[in-house]
Scaffold this motif. Structure first.
Motif, PDB file in Angstrom:
ATOM      1  N   LEU A   5       8.452   0.850  13.252  1.00  0.00           N
ATOM      2  CA  LEU A   5       7.598  -0.302  13.554  1.00  0.00           C
ATOM      3  C   LEU A   5       6.205   0.127  13.994  1.00  0.00           C
ATOM      4  O   LEU A   5       5.209  -0.484  13.603  1.00  0.00           O
ATOM      5  N   PHE A   6       6.119   1.173  14.827  1.00  0.00           N
ATOM      6  CA  PHE A   6       4.828   1.549  15.395  1.00  0.00           C
ATOM      7  C   PHE A   6       4.049   2.564  14.565  1.00  0.00           C
ATOM      8  O   PHE A   6       2.825   2.551  14.560  1.00  0.00           O
ATOM      9  N   PHE A   7       4.747   3.495  13.885  1.00  0.00           N
ATOM     10  CA  PHE A   7       4.051   4.550  13.157  1.00  0.00           C
ATOM     11  C   PHE A   7       4.312   4.532  11.658  1.00  0.00           C
ATOM     12  O   PHE A   7       3.832   5.406  10.954  1.00  0.00           O
ATOM     13  N   GLY A   8       5.070   3.582  11.178  1.00  0.00           N
ATOM     14  CA  GLY A   8       5.377   3.538   9.759  1.00  0.00           C
ATOM     15  C   GLY A   8       4.191   3.135   8.899  1.00  0.00           C
ATOM     16  O   GLY A   8       4.164   3.415   7.705  1.00  0.00           O
ATOM     17  N   TRP A   9       3.213   2.476   9.497  1.00  0.00           N
ATOM     18  CA  TRP A   9       2.064   2.028   8.713  1.00  0.00           C
ATOM     19  C   TRP A   9       1.165   3.181   8.323  1.00  0.00           C
ATOM     20  O   TRP A   9       0.386   3.065   7.379  1.00  0.00           O
ATOM     21  N   THR A  10       1.264   4.310   9.026  1.00  0.00           N
ATOM     22  CA  THR A  10       0.503   5.485   8.606  1.00  0.00           C
ATOM     23  C   THR A  10       1.316   6.219   7.548  1.00  0.00           C
ATOM     24  O   THR A  10       2.543   6.211   7.573  1.00  0.00           O
ATOM     25  N   GLY A  11       0.675   6.835   6.652  1.00  0.00           N
ATOM     26  CA  GLY A  11       1.396   7.551   5.602  1.00  0.00           C
ATOM     27  C   GLY A  11       2.157   8.751   6.140  1.00  0.00           C
ATOM     28  O   GLY A  11       3.281   9.026   5.742  1.00  0.00           O
ATOM     29  N   ILE A  12       1.554   9.448   7.111  1.00  0.00           N
ATOM     30  CA  ILE A  12       2.207  10.615   7.694  1.00  0.00           C
ATOM     31  C   ILE A  12       3.420  10.188   8.514  1.00  0.00           C
ATOM     32  O   ILE A  12       4.471  10.827   8.464  1.00  0.00           O
ATOM     33  N   GLY A  13       3.281   9.104   9.261  1.00  0.00           N
ATOM     34  CA  GLY A  13       4.403   8.620  10.062  1.00  0.00           C
ATOM     35  C   GLY A  13       5.570   8.168   9.195  1.00  0.00           C
ATOM     36  O   GLY A  13       6.733   8.443   9.499  1.00  0.00           O
ATOM     37  N   TRP A  14       5.272   7.465   8.107  1.00  0.00           N
ATOM     38  CA  TRP A  14       6.333   7.011   7.215  1.00  0.00           C
ATOM     39  C   TRP A  14       7.030   8.195   6.558  1.00  0.00           C
ATOM     40  O   TRP A  14       8.257   8.229   6.458  1.00  0.00           O
ATOM     41  N   PHE A  15       6.262   9.182   6.136  1.00  0.00           N
ATOM     42  CA  PHE A  15       6.844  10.367   5.509  1.00  0.00           C
ATOM     43  C   PHE A  15       7.690  11.158   6.508  1.00  0.00           C
ATOM     44  O   PHE A  15       8.775  11.643   6.175  1.00  0.00           O
ATOM     45  N   ALA A  16       7.214  11.280   7.759  1.00  0.00           N
ATOM     46  CA  ALA A  16       7.979  11.981   8.788  1.00  0.00           C
ATOM     47  C   ALA A  16       9.287  11.248   9.086  1.00  0.00           C
ATOM     48  O   ALA A  16      10.337  11.875   9.264  1.00  0.00           O
ATOM     49  N   LEU A  17       9.237   9.926   9.132  1.00  0.00           N
ATOM     50  CA  LEU A  17      10.456   9.150   9.361  1.00  0.00           C
ATOM     51  C   LEU A  17      11.435   9.279   8.202  1.00  0.00           C
ATOM     52  O   LEU A  17      12.648   9.328   8.403  1.00  0.00           O
ATOM     53  N   MET A  18      10.910   9.343   6.990  1.00  0.00           N
ATOM     54  CA  MET A  18      11.782   9.522   5.829  1.00  0.00           C
ATOM     55  C   MET A  18      12.473  10.883   5.886  1.00  0.00           C
ATOM     56  O   MET A  18      13.672  10.996   5.608  1.00  0.00           O
ATOM     57  N   LEU A  19      11.714  11.908   6.265  1.00  0.00           N
ATOM     58  CA  LEU A  19      12.328  13.228   6.412  1.00  0.00           C
ATOM     59  C   LEU A  19      13.367  13.240   7.522  1.00  0.00           C
ATOM     60  O   LEU A  19      14.416  13.863   7.397  1.00  0.00           O
ATOM     61  N   TRP A  20      13.082  12.555   8.621  1.00  0.00           N
ATOM     62  CA  TRP A  20      14.025  12.474   9.732  1.00  0.00           C
ATOM     63  C   TRP A  20      15.314  11.795   9.292  1.00  0.00           C
ATOM     64  O   TRP A  20      16.414  12.236   9.627  1.00  0.00           O
ATOM     65  N   ALA A  21      15.187  10.729   8.531  1.00  0.00           N
ATOM     66  CA  ALA A  21      16.372  10.002   8.089  1.00  0.00           C
ATOM     67  C   ALA A  21      17.181  10.797   7.068  1.00  0.00           C
ATOM     68  O   ALA A  21      18.411  10.723   7.052  1.00  0.00           O
ATOM     69  N   LEU A  22      16.506  11.554   6.228  1.00  0.00           N
ATOM     70  CA  LEU A  22      17.211  12.268   5.164  1.00  0.00           C
ATOM     71  C   LEU A  22      17.743  13.633   5.594  1.00  0.00           C
ATOM     72  O   LEU A  22      18.827  14.035   5.163  1.00  0.00           O
ATOM     73  N   LEU A  23      16.999  14.363   6.416  1.00  0.00           N
ATOM     74  CA  LEU A  23      17.353  15.742   6.691  1.00  0.00           C
ATOM     75  C   LEU A  23      18.169  15.958   7.954  1.00  0.00           C
ATOM     76  O   LEU A  23      18.833  16.980   8.075  1.00  0.00           O
ATOM     77  N   SER A  24      18.116  15.054   8.898  1.00  0.00           N
ATOM     78  CA  SER A  24      18.905  15.258  10.108  1.00  0.00           C
ATOM     79  C   SER A  24      20.370  14.968   9.801  1.00  0.00           C
ATOM     80  O   SER A  24      20.690  14.005   9.094  1.00  0.00           O
TER      81      SER A  24
END
Length: 74
Positions: free
Chosen positions: A33-52
């Motif tokens: 919600l807070f950092f997904g609007w940035t491209g870096i934040g969305w990409f970091a969240l995607m990596l967190w969801a996929l790789l952890s």
């Protein structure tokens, strides 16, 4: 209206993937919600969801007593 739905699904895709993998949703939803609007934040969240690794639970099965290690004497 369809475009807005597709964009919202794409925006919350890391949260959807994390929920399907069994992660706790509190942290990743708030970060999305807070950092997904940035491209870096969305990409970091995607990596967190996929790789952890998703949490796993032990299934305790009952232990039956077998004298002599399960060998039977006839």
């Amino acid at each position: 209206m369809v475009t807005l739905t597709v964009l919202m699904l794409l925006y919350f895709l890391p949260t959807v993937i994390a929920s399907q993998r069994g992660h706790s949703l509190g942290g990743i939803l708030m970060m999305n919600l807070f950092f997904g609007w940035t491209g870096i934040g969305w990409f970091a969240l995607m990596l967190w969801a996929l790789l952890s690794p998703p949490p796993f639970y032990y299934a305790v099965r009952p232990v039956y007593y077998q004298p002599y290690g399960g060998w039977r004497r006839y």
